[in-house]
Design an enzyme around this catalytic site. Structure first.
Site, PDB file in Angstrom:
ATOM      1  N   GLU A 143      21.320 -13.762  54.564  1.00 52.51           N
ATOM      2  CA  GLU A 143      21.295 -14.065  53.128  1.00 52.51           C
ATOM      3  C   GLU A 143      22.441 -14.998  52.752  1.00 52.51           C
ATOM      4  O   GLU A 143      23.597 -14.731  53.081  1.00 52.51           O
ATOM      5  CB  GLU A 143      21.419 -12.756  52.332  1.00 52.51           C
ATOM      6  CG  GLU A 143      21.313 -12.957  50.833  1.00 52.51           C
ATOM      7  CD  GLU A 143      21.509 -11.658  50.066  1.00 52.51           C
ATOM      8  OE1 GLU A 143      22.593 -11.047  50.171  1.00 52.51           O
ATOM      9  OE2 GLU A 143      20.573 -11.236  49.365  1.00 52.51           O
TER      10      GLU A 143
ATOM     11  N   TYR B  48      19.929 -19.445  45.647  1.00 56.64           N
ATOM     12  CA  TYR B  48      19.875 -18.263  46.510  1.00 56.64           C
ATOM     13  C   TYR B  48      18.913 -18.561  47.642  1.00 56.64           C
ATOM     14  O   TYR B  48      17.872 -19.200  47.439  1.00 56.64           O
ATOM     15  CB  TYR B  48      19.358 -17.066  45.701  1.00 56.64           C
ATOM     16  CG  TYR B  48      19.071 -15.838  46.554  1.00 56.64           C
ATOM     17  CD1 TYR B  48      20.045 -14.868  46.728  1.00 56.64           C
ATOM     18  CD2 TYR B  48      17.833 -15.671  47.174  1.00 56.64           C
ATOM     19  CE1 TYR B  48      19.799 -13.750  47.517  1.00 56.64           C
ATOM     20  CE2 TYR B  48      17.585 -14.563  47.965  1.00 56.64           C
ATOM     21  CZ  TYR B  48      18.564 -13.604  48.120  1.00 56.64           C
ATOM     22  OH  TYR B  48      18.318 -12.508  48.902  1.00 56.64           O
TER      23      TYR B  48
END
Ligand code: GDP
Ligand code: MN
Length: 418
Positions: free
Chosen positions: A225, A137
């Protein structure tokens, strides 16, 4: 402002952020054509068809038929918002991509971020498949409490980061970027060491995040993101997903972003409100509220909730609160069929309450309001304002205090329920 994954990837490509090859399509026929000419004919035999909606969780989301409300099926399984396609007994890649796209388009994709009503799939992104060794991530966003951007990474990719933050907070590594010195190598290395990377993966990671940070700054994002950021079998980092939020205050620097707006993804009332420069956000409650100032609007929403109602919207008519703004505010609130009562909560600081009261009356001549309207005016010339409203003969419920306003909202709601 939000954009689709494929648009975000188009922008990131300009900054050489490592990505897989992909193309957006809008019809099932095009999906077949792209899958064949762009991928299969060039020797790429694993591709991914991804629904493009402004919400995450597509991989686990389920696509329903909007008519029958039954889950749509594909190759004997429930259809998801992300479909990995390889040639097998169901056909070759192009044919399978066509079938997948035909089922996905027009379907209603429900994910944990869309709410139960889901979103209709109108666009797809067809992308080369990745040989994934591990999912990570990575995100960059503004940390308002520190007035600095923060880069966050985690070895737990592909899952909701909120869950990682709750269950395994130690798995999230973050560095803040001092704007006066920028994104330095030692910060990136701290992240890479934190993830336990070595060798080619280590170097690939540094390059990836460095480019991503440049994109974040130059595109004026408020959030960028990548989840998952994947490490491929040959130790390269690539962005499998991309979510971009732009900083609305910087939109004037990017007139080109207007082309990226997908009006199907916007709430029609919010779009209408934007035309009048009203800051309006639709919510799912039953009490419309019209307030001046964002802080007071938040407090008013709390108040409504405490009184047993649920706010139907956030609406800040701003410091001016003139007739036109109030009338437009009423019009938009009244277009929401859920609204059972309206609470007007205005604090007269620079704007005088008597002027607001006159504004409300004139606005009500233009817009038909059929639900109880509770008005609380406080501040400069509040007394005069109450006199004006009382004398108007219009059917207002005048509240004398915050608590009184809450009581009256509760009463109005139970009357309308009866
Ligand atoms: P989201 O669920 O809306 O966040 O959509 P993502 O783009 O993150 O995709 C969801 C999941 O699909 C990812 O976490 C991956 O596990 C999987 N996925 C996406 N692209 C590929 C691919 O090229 N190959 C494989 N094997 N899986 C993929
Ligand atoms: Mn994702």
């Amino acid at each position: 402002m939000n954009i689709h994954e494929y648009q975000a990837k188009q922008l990131l490509r300009q900054f050489d952020v490592p990505l897989l090859d992909g193309k957006p399509v809008f019809t099932a026929e095009d999906a077949g054509v792209v899958a064949y000419h762009h991928f299969e004919a060039r020797g790429i035999s694993a591709i991914v068809v991804k629904a493009q909606i402004h919400a995450g969780g597509r991989g686990k989301g389920i696509i329903y038929d909007p008519e029958t409300n039954q889950p749509r099926m594909l190759f004997g399984k429930q259809l998801r918002g992300v479909v990995v396609i390889r040639p097998d007994e169901y056909g070759n890649v192009a044919h399978k991509a066509y079938l997948a796209a035909r089922q996905m388009l027009g379907g209603r994709l429900v994910t944990h971020q869309t709410g139960p009503e889901g979103k209709i799939v109108r666009r797809l992104f067809i992308e080369e498949g990745a040989a994934i060794k591990k999912e990570f991530y990575c995100s960059i966003l503004l940390d308002r409490s520190r007035s600095q951007n923060v880069i966050m990474v985690s070895s737990e990719g592909g899952v909701e980061i909120e869950r990682v933050a709750e269950e395994q907070p130690e798995k999230i590594i973050q560095v803040h970027v001092d704007p006066t010195i920028g994104c330095q190598q030692f910060l990136l290395r701290r992240l890479a060491f934190g993830l336990g990377l070595e060798g080619a993966a280590f170097r690939s990671f540094l390059t990836f995040v460095e480019r991503l940070y440049r994109a974040y700054e130059e595109l004026d994002c408020s959030l960028l993101e990548i989840n998952p950021l994947v490490l491929t079998n040959d130790d390269r980092f690539v962005a499998l997903d991309a979510k971009v939020n732009f900083d609305d205050n910087a939109l004037f620097r990017h007139p080109e972003y207007l082309d990226l707006v997908d009006t199907d993804e916007e709430d029609p009332l919010e779009r209408e409100a934007a035309k009048y420069n009203l800051s309006y956000i639709k919510l799912d409650g039953n009490v419309g509220c019209m307030v001046n100032g964002a802080g007071l609007a938040m407090a008013t929403m709390d108040l409504i909730q405490l009184a047993g109602g649920k706010p139907a919207n956030f609406l800040d008519v701003g410091g001016g609160a003139n007739v036109e703004r109030i009338a437009n505010g009423f019009r938009i609130m009244m277009s929401d069929p859920n609204v059972r009562a309206v609470l007007i909560n205005i604090f007269g600081g620079i704007v005088r309450c008597d002027r607001v009261a006159n504004g409300i009356m004139q606005a009500l001549e233009q817009v038909k309001v059929t639900v109880p309207v509770i008005v609380r005016l406080e501040g400069t010339n509040a007394k005069e304002a109450l006199e004006i409203l009382r004398a108007s003969g219009l059917n207002f419920l005048l509240a004398e205090s915050f608590e009184d306003a809450a009581r009256q909202v509760t009463a109005a709601l139970s009357r309308s329920a009866a």
